[in-house]
Scaffold this motif. Structure first.
Motif, mmCIF file in Angstrom:
data_model
loop_
_atom_site.group_PDB
_atom_site.id
_atom_site.type_symbol
_atom_site.label_atom_id
_atom_site.label_comp_id
_atom_site.label_asym_id
_atom_site.label_seq_id
_atom_site.Cartn_x
_atom_site.Cartn_y
_atom_site.Cartn_z
ATOM 1 N N LYS A 73 43.397 37.798 37.183
ATOM 2 C CA LYS A 73 42.127 37.916 36.467
ATOM 3 C C LYS A 73 41.147 38.830 37.183
ATOM 4 C CE LYS A 73 42.774 33.510 34.247
ATOM 5 N NZ LYS A 73 42.387 32.124 34.151
ATOM 6 N N ASN A 74 41.307 38.997 38.489
ATOM 7 C CA ASN A 74 40.459 39.904 39.243
ATOM 8 C C ASN A 74 40.976 41.338 39.239
ATOM 9 O OD1 ASN A 74 38.705 37.833 40.005
ATOM 10 N ND2 ASN A 74 39.982 37.296 41.747
ATOM 11 N N ILE A 75 42.181 41.524 38.740
ATOM 12 C CA ILE A 75 42.797 42.845 38.713
ATOM 13 C C ILE A 75 42.772 43.442 37.311
ATOM 14 C CG2 ILE A 75 44.957 44.105 39.102
ATOM 15 C CD1 ILE A 75 45.673 41.988 41.211
ATOM 16 N N VAL A 76 43.095 42.610 36.316
ATOM 17 C CA VAL A 76 43.231 43.068 34.934
ATOM 18 C C VAL A 76 42.002 42.649 34.125
ATOM 19 C CG1 VAL A 76 44.610 42.864 32.837
ATOM 20 C CG2 VAL A 76 45.737 42.942 35.056
ATOM 21 N N LYS A 77 41.416 43.622 33.470
ATOM 22 C CA LYS A 77 40.240 43.344 32.648
ATOM 23 C C LYS A 77 40.646 42.900 31.249
ATOM 24 C CE LYS A 77 36.338 46.031 32.630
ATOM 25 N NZ LYS A 77 35.582 47.252 32.343
ATOM 26 N N ASN A 78 41.647 43.577 30.652
ATOM 27 C CA ASN A 78 42.046 43.287 29.276
ATOM 28 C C ASN A 78 43.511 43.684 29.075
ATOM 29 O OD1 ASN A 78 41.770 42.531 26.592
ATOM 30 N ND2 ASN A 78 41.088 44.559 25.956
ATOM 31 N N ILE A 79 44.211 42.866 28.285
ATOM 32 C CA ILE A 79 45.611 43.158 27.961
ATOM 33 C C ILE A 79 45.767 43.143 26.453
ATOM 34 C CG2 ILE A 79 48.005 42.412 28.188
ATOM 35 C CD1 ILE A 79 47.221 40.956 30.752
ATOM 36 N N THR A 80 46.318 44.224 25.919
ATOM 37 C CA THR A 80 46.668 44.289 24.496
ATOM 38 C C THR A 80 48.142 44.685 24.422
ATOM 39 O OG1 THR A 80 46.142 46.633 24.210
ATOM 40 C CG2 THR A 80 44.322 45.068 23.913
ATOM 41 N N PRO A 81 48.753 44.587 23.256
ATOM 42 C CA PRO A 81 50.164 44.993 23.151
ATOM 43 C C PRO A 81 50.411 46.466 23.501
ATOM 44 C CG PRO A 81 49.561 43.643 21.275
ATOM 45 C CD PRO A 81 48.288 43.928 22.030
ATOM 46 N N THR A 82 49.381 47.301 23.388
ATOM 47 C CA THR A 82 49.584 48.723 23.635
ATOM 48 C C THR A 82 49.040 49.215 24.967
ATOM 49 O OG1 THR A 82 47.548 49.247 22.449
ATOM 50 C CG2 THR A 82 49.618 49.323 21.197
ATOM 51 N N LYS A 83 48.011 48.543 25.519
ATOM 52 C CA LYS A 83 47.439 49.035 26.773
ATOM 53 C C LYS A 83 46.888 47.886 27.620
ATOM 54 C CE LYS A 83 42.866 49.926 24.931
ATOM 55 N NZ LYS A 83 41.826 50.868 24.649
ATOM 56 N N ILE A 84 46.805 48.163 28.910
ATOM 57 C CA ILE A 84 46.213 47.242 29.876
ATOM 58 C C ILE A 84 45.048 47.976 30.519
ATOM 59 C CG2 ILE A 84 46.560 46.000 32.037
ATOM 60 C CD1 ILE A 84 49.471 45.671 31.272
ATOM 61 N N THR A 85 43.905 47.312 30.568
ATOM 62 C CA THR A 85 42.727 47.877 31.205
ATOM 63 C C THR A 85 42.528 47.177 32.544
ATOM 64 O OG1 THR A 85 41.736 48.220 29.027
ATOM 65 C CG2 THR A 85 40.277 48.387 30.935
ATOM 66 N N PHE A 86 42.439 47.974 33.589
ATOM 67 C CA PHE A 86 42.287 47.437 34.934
ATOM 68 C C PHE A 86 40.823 47.418 35.343
ATOM 69 C CE2 PHE A 86 46.679 48.563 34.844
ATOM 70 C CZ PHE A 86 47.285 47.623 35.654
ATOM 71 N N VAL A 87 40.479 46.487 36.217
ATOM 72 C CA VAL A 87 39.148 46.445 36.807
ATOM 73 C C VAL A 87 39.072 47.624 37.763
ATOM 74 C CG1 VAL A 87 37.584 45.130 38.282
ATOM 75 C CG2 VAL A 87 38.998 43.939 36.600
ATOM 76 N N LYS A 88 38.128 48.511 37.509
ATOM 77 C CA LYS A 88 38.051 49.735 38.301
ATOM 78 C C LYS A 88 37.266 49.530 39.589
ATOM 79 C CE LYS A 88 37.465 54.637 37.701
ATOM 80 N NZ LYS A 88 37.300 55.702 36.760
ATOM 81 N N ASP A 89 36.185 48.784 39.517
ATOM 82 C CA ASP A 89 35.348 48.539 40.685
ATOM 83 C C ASP A 89 35.423 47.078 41.059
ATOM 84 O OD1 ASP A 89 34.412 51.189 40.693
ATOM 85 O OD2 ASP A 89 32.887 50.690 39.203
ATOM 86 N N ILE A 90 35.282 46.803 42.339
ATOM 87 C CA ILE A 90 35.284 45.418 42.803
ATOM 88 C C ILE A 90 34.139 44.661 42.152
ATOM 89 C CG2 ILE A 90 35.009 43.937 44.826
ATOM 90 C CD1 ILE A 90 36.328 46.181 46.454
ATOM 91 N N GLY A 91 33.014 45.305 41.966
ATOM 92 C CA GLY A 91 31.842 44.661 41.386
ATOM 93 C C GLY A 91 32.034 44.222 39.950
ATOM 94 N N GLN A 92 32.999 44.801 39.232
ATOM 95 C CA GLN A 92 33.225 44.404 37.843
ATOM 96 C C GLN A 92 33.769 42.996 37.735
ATOM 97 O OE1 GLN A 92 35.848 47.505 36.379
ATOM 98 N NE2 GLN A 92 34.181 48.393 35.207
ATOM 99 N N SER A 93 34.438 42.519 38.759
ATOM 100 C CA SER A 93 35.011 41.186 38.689
ATOM 101 C C SER A 93 34.038 40.119 39.168
ATOM 102 C CB SER A 93 36.303 41.114 39.505
ATOM 103 O OG SER A 93 36.037 41.378 40.854
ATOM 104 N N VAL A 94 32.870 40.528 39.634
ATOM 105 C CA VAL A 94 31.860 39.598 40.103
ATOM 106 C C VAL A 94 30.943 39.250 38.950
ATOM 107 C CG1 VAL A 94 29.945 39.325 41.724
ATOM 108 C CG2 VAL A 94 31.976 40.585 42.410
ATOM 109 N N ALA A 95 30.543 37.985 38.852
ATOM 110 C CA ALA A 95 29.727 37.533 37.728
ATOM 111 C C ALA A 95 28.377 38.242 37.679
ATOM 112 C CB ALA A 95 29.529 36.026 37.803
ATOM 113 N N ASN A 96 27.715 38.403 38.813
ATOM 114 C CA ASN A 96 26.411 39.067 38.834
ATOM 115 C C ASN A 96 26.538 40.407 39.559
ATOM 116 O OD1 ASN A 96 26.898 37.901 41.265
ATOM 117 N ND2 ASN A 96 24.885 36.993 41.534
ATOM 118 N N ALA A 97 27.179 41.317 38.904
ATOM 119 C CA ALA A 97 27.463 42.627 39.508
ATOM 120 C C ALA A 97 26.186 43.391 39.819
ATOM 121 C CB ALA A 97 28.353 43.444 38.580
ATOM 122 N N GLN A 98 25.124 43.183 39.034
ATOM 123 C CA GLN A 98 23.872 43.893 39.277
ATOM 124 C C GLN A 98 23.276 43.466 40.619
ATOM 125 O OE1 GLN A 98 20.996 43.547 36.192
ATOM 126 N NE2 GLN A 98 19.552 44.932 37.172
#
Length: 124
Positions: A73-98
């Motif tokens: 869950k900290n690596i993959v942002k979204n999974i669909t049958p056609t593509k996988i979106t990865f978390v690009k920045d470490i801050g994206q996986s943090v709840a309060n990234a701001q």
């Protein structure tokens, strides 16, 4: 002789999860370095995971692993049958990234706020 001759074959789910997370972590690192796009074809990732020895791995297995394994869950942002979106920045996986971005931009203020908070707790 091959490396597989020396390795024990163990198909426990935790070992399979380790293989999956290792592949995803490697791909995420390449995404962060700019070597790969943060959106990749799902079949490419499944092929990479199959190459680790999880030969019958499928899209449904990927979804199940994502639901069962917190590391994914900290690596993959979204999974669909056609593509996988990865978390690009470490801050994206943090709840309060701001808050994390603000703290990184002004470390002196962060230390000052931490000291004030500690003094306030000590006085209470």
């Amino acid at each position: 002789m091959r490396a597989s001759d020396f390795l024990l074959e163990d198909n426990e789910p935790s070992d399979q999860y380790a293989n999956i997370v290792t592949v995803l972590d490697l791909v995420q690192e390449k995404v962060r370095n700019g070597e790969l796009s943060d959106e990749l074809p799902t079949q490419l990732i499944i092929r990479l995971i199959r190459n680790t020895g999880v030969s019958s791995f499928s899209y449904d297995d990927l979804i199940a692993a994502n639901e069962d394994n917190e590391s994914m869950k900290n690596i993959v942002k979204n999974i669909t049958p056609t593509k996988i979106t990865f978390v690009k920045d470490i801050g994206q996986s943090v709840a309060n990234a701001q808050d994390m971005t603000v703290a990184a931009a002004n470390p002196e203020q962060t230390v000052s706020d931490m000291a004030k908070s500690a003094m306030k707790r000590r006085q209470d």
